[in-house]
Design a protein around this motif. Structure first.
Motif, short mmCIF file in Angstrom:
data_model
loop_
_atom_site.label_atom_id
_atom_site.label_comp_id
_atom_site.label_asym_id
_atom_site.label_seq_id
_atom_site.Cartn_x
_atom_site.Cartn_y
_atom_site.Cartn_z
N GLU A 8 0.85 -1.15 -0.04
CA GLU A 8 -0.04 -0.22 0.11
C GLU A 8 0.93 1.35 0.09
O GLU A 8 0.57 2.32 -0.78
CB GLU A 8 -0.91 -0.06 1.43
CG GLU A 8 -2.14 0.95 1.26
CD GLU A 8 -2.70 1.15 2.40
OE1 GLU A 8 -3.79 1.81 2.48
OE2 GLU A 8 -2.35 0.52 3.37
N LYS A 9 1.95 1.03 0.99
CA LYS A 9 2.86 2.58 0.89
C LYS A 9 3.65 2.58 -0.31
O LYS A 9 3.66 3.73 -0.79
CB LYS A 9 3.73 2.04 2.20
CG LYS A 9 4.60 3.37 2.28
CD LYS A 9 4.00 4.51 2.92
CE LYS A 9 4.96 5.63 3.33
NZ LYS A 9 4.28 6.72 3.54
N ALA A 10 3.90 1.77 -0.90
CA ALA A 10 4.67 1.48 -2.24
C ALA A 10 3.77 2.12 -3.35
O ALA A 10 4.16 2.90 -4.25
CB ALA A 10 5.16 0.18 -2.72
N PHE A 11 2.49 1.63 -3.41
CA PHE A 11 1.53 2.34 -4.38
C PHE A 11 1.22 3.67 -4.06
O PHE A 11 1.01 4.68 -5.10
CB PHE A 11 0.16 1.79 -4.48
CG PHE A 11 0.10 0.31 -5.03
CD1 PHE A 11 0.60 0.29 -6.48
CD2 PHE A 11 -0.16 -0.99 -4.38
CE1 PHE A 11 0.31 -1.06 -7.11
CE2 PHE A 11 -0.24 -2.13 -4.96
CZ PHE A 11 0.33 -2.17 -6.32
N GLU A 12 1.40 4.28 -2.97
CA GLU A 12 0.90 5.72 -2.56
C GLU A 12 2.20 6.52 -3.02
O GLU A 12 2.00 7.63 -3.38
CB GLU A 12 0.77 5.78 -1.14
CG GLU A 12 -0.52 5.24 -0.43
CD GLU A 12 -0.65 5.24 1.06
OE1 GLU A 12 0.47 5.61 1.70
OE2 GLU A 12 -1.75 4.88 1.70
N ASN A 13 3.59 5.95 -2.84
CA ASN A 13 4.73 6.49 -3.18
C ASN A 13 4.80 6.55 -4.81
O ASN A 13 4.82 7.89 -5.32
CB ASN A 13 6.03 5.85 -2.55
CG ASN A 13 6.10 6.05 -1.30
OD1 ASN A 13 5.47 6.96 -0.36
ND2 ASN A 13 6.79 5.21 -0.51
N LYS A 14 4.38 5.65 -5.32
CA LYS A 14 4.11 5.37 -6.83
C LYS A 14 3.34 6.87 -7.19
O LYS A 14 3.66 7.50 -8.33
CB LYS A 14 4.02 4.29 -7.36
CG LYS A 14 4.13 4.25 -9.01
CD LYS A 14 3.84 2.97 -9.61
CE LYS A 14 3.96 2.89 -11.12
NZ LYS A 14 3.76 4.18 -11.78
N PHE A 15 2.09 6.76 -6.89
CA PHE A 15 1.15 7.83 -7.15
C PHE A 15 1.70 9.13 -7.08
O PHE A 15 1.52 9.95 -7.93
CB PHE A 15 -0.22 7.51 -6.45
CG PHE A 15 -1.16 8.40 -6.69
CD1 PHE A 15 -1.93 8.48 -7.79
CD2 PHE A 15 -1.49 9.53 -6.05
CE1 PHE A 15 -3.05 8.98 -8.12
CE2 PHE A 15 -2.55 10.37 -6.23
CZ PHE A 15 -3.35 10.23 -7.33
N ALA A 16 2.21 9.55 -5.90
CA ALA A 16 2.72 10.71 -5.34
C ALA A 16 3.74 11.12 -6.43
O ALA A 16 3.78 12.25 -7.04
CB ALA A 16 3.36 10.98 -4.08
N HIS A 17 4.56 10.10 -6.89
CA HIS A 17 5.86 10.41 -7.82
C HIS A 17 5.31 10.59 -9.28
O HIS A 17 5.81 11.52 -9.97
CB HIS A 17 6.72 9.11 -7.91
CG HIS A 17 7.83 9.26 -8.87
ND1 HIS A 17 8.97 10.26 -8.83
CD2 HIS A 17 7.94 8.72 -10.21
CE1 HIS A 17 9.55 10.07 -9.91
NE2 HIS A 17 9.11 9.35 -10.60
N ASP A 18 4.24 9.88 -9.47
CA ASP A 18 3.52 10.13 -10.91
C ASP A 18 3.09 11.30 -11.13
O ASP A 18 2.80 12.14 -12.16
CB ASP A 18 2.61 8.95 -11.35
CG ASP A 18 3.38 7.68 -11.62
OD1 ASP A 18 4.65 7.60 -11.54
OD2 ASP A 18 2.67 6.60 -11.57
N GLU A 19 2.18 11.79 -10.13
CA GLU A 19 1.60 13.07 -9.92
C GLU A 19 2.66 14.22 -10.14
O GLU A 19 2.44 15.30 -10.79
CB GLU A 19 0.69 13.32 -8.64
CG GLU A 19 -0.63 12.53 -8.64
CD GLU A 19 -1.46 12.79 -9.67
OE1 GLU A 19 -1.76 14.28 -9.85
OE2 GLU A 19 -1.87 11.96 -10.75
N GLU A 20 3.60 14.09 -9.34
CA GLU A 20 4.61 15.03 -9.38
C GLU A 20 5.20 15.30 -10.79
O GLU A 20 5.68 16.38 -11.33
CB GLU A 20 5.59 14.82 -8.27
CG GLU A 20 7.01 15.81 -8.58
CD GLU A 20 8.05 15.61 -7.37
OE1 GLU A 20 9.13 16.25 -7.41
OE2 GLU A 20 7.97 14.57 -6.59
#
Length: 106
Positions: A8-20
């Motif tokens: 879950e944390k990995a998906f959240e980090n990837k989402f944040a990175h993709d948004e940035e």
């Protein structure tokens, strides 16, 4: 932490990175587009950078590209220049591709 929490944390980090990344791509696209519009409107010198910054800022008003289109349409109108919405949208798409390639290669 459990494996589920880690994923879950990995998906959240990837989402944040993709948004940035997408924010950076859109900002670069908008700057290039603003510089192109400035040239179309006869804006020169240091005013080009200021105008491009205004276009970037205009994109923060609402989701999508309508805020940019409204801004430049008004600018074309103020200069008594012919505005072509289809050309503007084509240029936005063209600059999106260029900006994405540039950001991804950095």
């Amino acid at each position: 932490m459990t494996t589920f929490d880690d994923r879950e944390k990995a998906f959240e980090n990837k989402f944040a990175h993709d948004e940035e990344i997408m924010f950076k791509v859109r900002a670069r696209r908008n700057r290039m587009f603003g510089e192109w519009v400035a040239g179309e409107l006869g804006i020169t010198g240091e005013d080009v950078s200021a105008y491009a910054g205004d276009v970037v800022a205009a994109d923060l008003e609402e989701e999508g590209d309508e805020d940019i289109i409204r801004k430049i349409a008004a600018d074309y109108d103020a200069k008594n220049a012919a505005f072509n919405r289809e050309t503007a949208l084509e240029k936005l798409n063209e600059f999106m591709s260029v900006a994405k390639d540039q950001i991804m290669s950095e």
